[in-house]
Each structure stands twice: as structure tokens, then as C-alpha cells.
Design a protein around this motif. Sequence first.
Motif, PDB file in Angstrom:
ATOM      1  N   ASP A  36       1.000  -1.660  -0.095  1.00 14.12           N
ATOM      2  CA  ASP A  36       0.041  -0.173  -0.071  1.00 14.12           C
ATOM      3  C   ASP A  36       1.129   1.106   0.149  1.00 14.12           C
ATOM      4  OD1 ASP A  36      -2.239   1.982   0.469  1.00 14.12           O
ATOM      5  OD2 ASP A  36      -3.119   0.390   1.305  1.00 14.12           O
ATOM      6  N   ASP A  37       0.694   2.008  -0.864  1.00 12.30           N
ATOM      7  CA  ASP A  37       1.477   3.658  -1.055  1.00 12.30           C
ATOM      8  C   ASP A  37       0.103   4.952  -0.552  1.00 12.30           C
ATOM      9  OD1 ASP A  37      -0.708   4.202  -2.747  1.00 12.30           O
ATOM     10  OD2 ASP A  37       0.978   3.995  -3.977  1.00 12.30           O
ATOM     11  N   GLU A  50       5.366   3.900   1.645  1.00 11.94           N
ATOM     12  CA  GLU A  50       4.957   1.837   1.295  1.00 11.94           C
ATOM     13  C   GLU A  50       5.123   0.980   2.307  1.00 11.94           C
ATOM     14  OE1 GLU A  50       5.252   2.098  -3.321  1.00 11.94           O
ATOM     15  OE2 GLU A  50       6.803   1.667  -2.087  1.00 11.94           O
ATOM     16  N   SER A  81      -2.693  -7.931  -8.230  1.00 17.93           N
ATOM     17  CA  SER A  81      -2.643  -6.106  -8.394  1.00 17.93           C
ATOM     18  C   SER A  81      -3.740  -5.569  -8.938  1.00 17.93           C
ATOM     19  CB  SER A  81      -1.364  -6.106  -8.895  1.00 17.93           C
ATOM     20  OG  SER A  81      -1.503  -5.142  -8.967  1.00 17.93           O
ATOM     21  N   ARG A  82      -4.583  -5.880  -9.579  1.00 15.53           N
ATOM     22  CA  ARG A  82      -5.566  -5.390 -10.173  1.00 15.53           C
ATOM     23  C   ARG A  82      -6.969  -5.452  -9.502  1.00 15.53           C
ATOM     24  NH1 ARG A  82      -7.091  -3.341 -15.045  1.00 15.53           N
ATOM     25  NH2 ARG A  82      -5.018  -4.517 -16.346  1.00 15.53           N
ATOM     26  N   ASN A 130      -6.338  -3.166  -6.991  1.00 14.44           N
ATOM     27  CA  ASN A 130      -5.666  -1.711  -6.974  1.00 14.44           C
ATOM     28  C   ASN A 130      -4.758  -1.235  -6.339  1.00 14.44           C
ATOM     29  OD1 ASN A 130      -5.652   0.025  -8.465  1.00 14.44           O
ATOM     30  ND2 ASN A 130      -7.080   1.195  -6.744  1.00 14.44           N
ATOM     31  N   ARG A 131      -3.918  -2.573  -6.431  1.00 17.42           N
ATOM     32  CA  ARG A 131      -2.681  -2.021  -4.480  1.00 17.42           C
ATOM     33  C   ARG A 131      -0.789  -2.833  -5.982  1.00 17.42           C
ATOM     34  NH1 ARG A 131      -6.137   0.149  -3.157  1.00 17.42           N
ATOM     35  NH2 ARG A 131      -6.269   0.093  -0.525  1.00 17.42           N
ATOM     36  N   LYS A 132       0.156  -2.195  -5.426  1.00 15.42           N
ATOM     37  CA  LYS A 132       1.115  -2.959  -5.725  1.00 15.42           C
ATOM     38  C   LYS A 132       1.520  -3.836  -5.217  1.00 15.42           C
ATOM     39  CE  LYS A 132       4.689   0.565  -5.478  1.00 15.42           C
ATOM     40  NZ  LYS A 132       6.022   1.069  -5.239  1.00 15.42           N
ATOM     41  N   ILE A 133       2.424  -5.338  -6.305  1.00 12.97           N
ATOM     42  CA  ILE A 133       2.670  -6.684  -5.437  1.00 12.97           C
ATOM     43  C   ILE A 133       3.459  -7.145  -5.840  1.00 12.97           C
ATOM     44  CG2 ILE A 133       1.771  -9.171  -6.385  1.00 12.97           C
ATOM     45  CD1 ILE A 133      -0.954  -7.455  -5.332  1.00 12.97           C
ATOM     46  N   GLU A 134       4.315  -7.791  -4.729  1.00 17.05           N
ATOM     47  CA  GLU A 134       5.379  -8.282  -4.731  1.00 17.05           C
ATOM     48  C   GLU A 134       5.416  -9.310  -4.807  1.00 17.05           C
ATOM     49  OE1 GLU A 134       9.629  -7.141  -2.553  1.00 17.05           O
ATOM     50  OE2 GLU A 134       8.310  -8.416  -0.755  1.00 17.05           O
TER      51      GLU A 134
END
Length: 107
Positions: free
Chosen positions: A9-10, A70, A94-95, A98-102
Motif C-alpha cells: 500500500d502506498d 509504502e 494487483s488489479r 488496486n495495489r502493487k504486489i511483490e
Amino acid sequence: MQYLVSVIDDGTGPETATEEAAVDAFNDRLRSEGYWVFAGGLGSPSPATVVDNRGSEAVFTDGPFVESKEYLAGFWILEAPDLDVVLRLAAEGSRACNRKIEVRPFL
């Protein structure tokens, strides 16, 4: 092979009702297709406590370990045959959220 799929989360705030519904549908699909091992959401890092017992006694420090815009907001543990499959799933996750994924493999 199992993978840790972390949600980053950013600071955009809590998920919307639309994002929550999309994550629920994604989770249902992960379960039905046999990829799901475990998942969980995490609260904000602000009330975190860092514990360091490497010295002569334990030290407890309020606040997150790293000050950053983040932070880890949640995760999935997925079972997948290879990295290509889990990366495809991570892109879908991720879609949905609505967040980045590692993505990181377990040793």
C-alpha cells in the motif's frame, strides 16, 4: 512451490467497496483452482511494535521497523507449479486490490 505474494500500500487509504468485492472474487477463484494456502490483511503500521532481543535483554520500540510511505498491507501464500503461474496470479491480484504486489518464493 509456495510463494509469498505481498500487497504493498502506498498510503492510498482503505480499499473501496469495489476493490473489496474484486478481492473476494479473486480469493474465491484462488480457492476453487487450488492455489490458495492462506491470506490475510494487515492494519496500518503506525501501532506496530518492533521487538529486538539480540542483546542482553529485549528492547520494545513503538512504531514500524522502517519509516516509509509504502507498507505491507496484506498477503497471500499461494501454491503454484512455477513462477510464471504465480506472476500471472499476482498481476490479477494487483488489479483486484488496486495495489502493487511483490512475489517471493519460500525457501
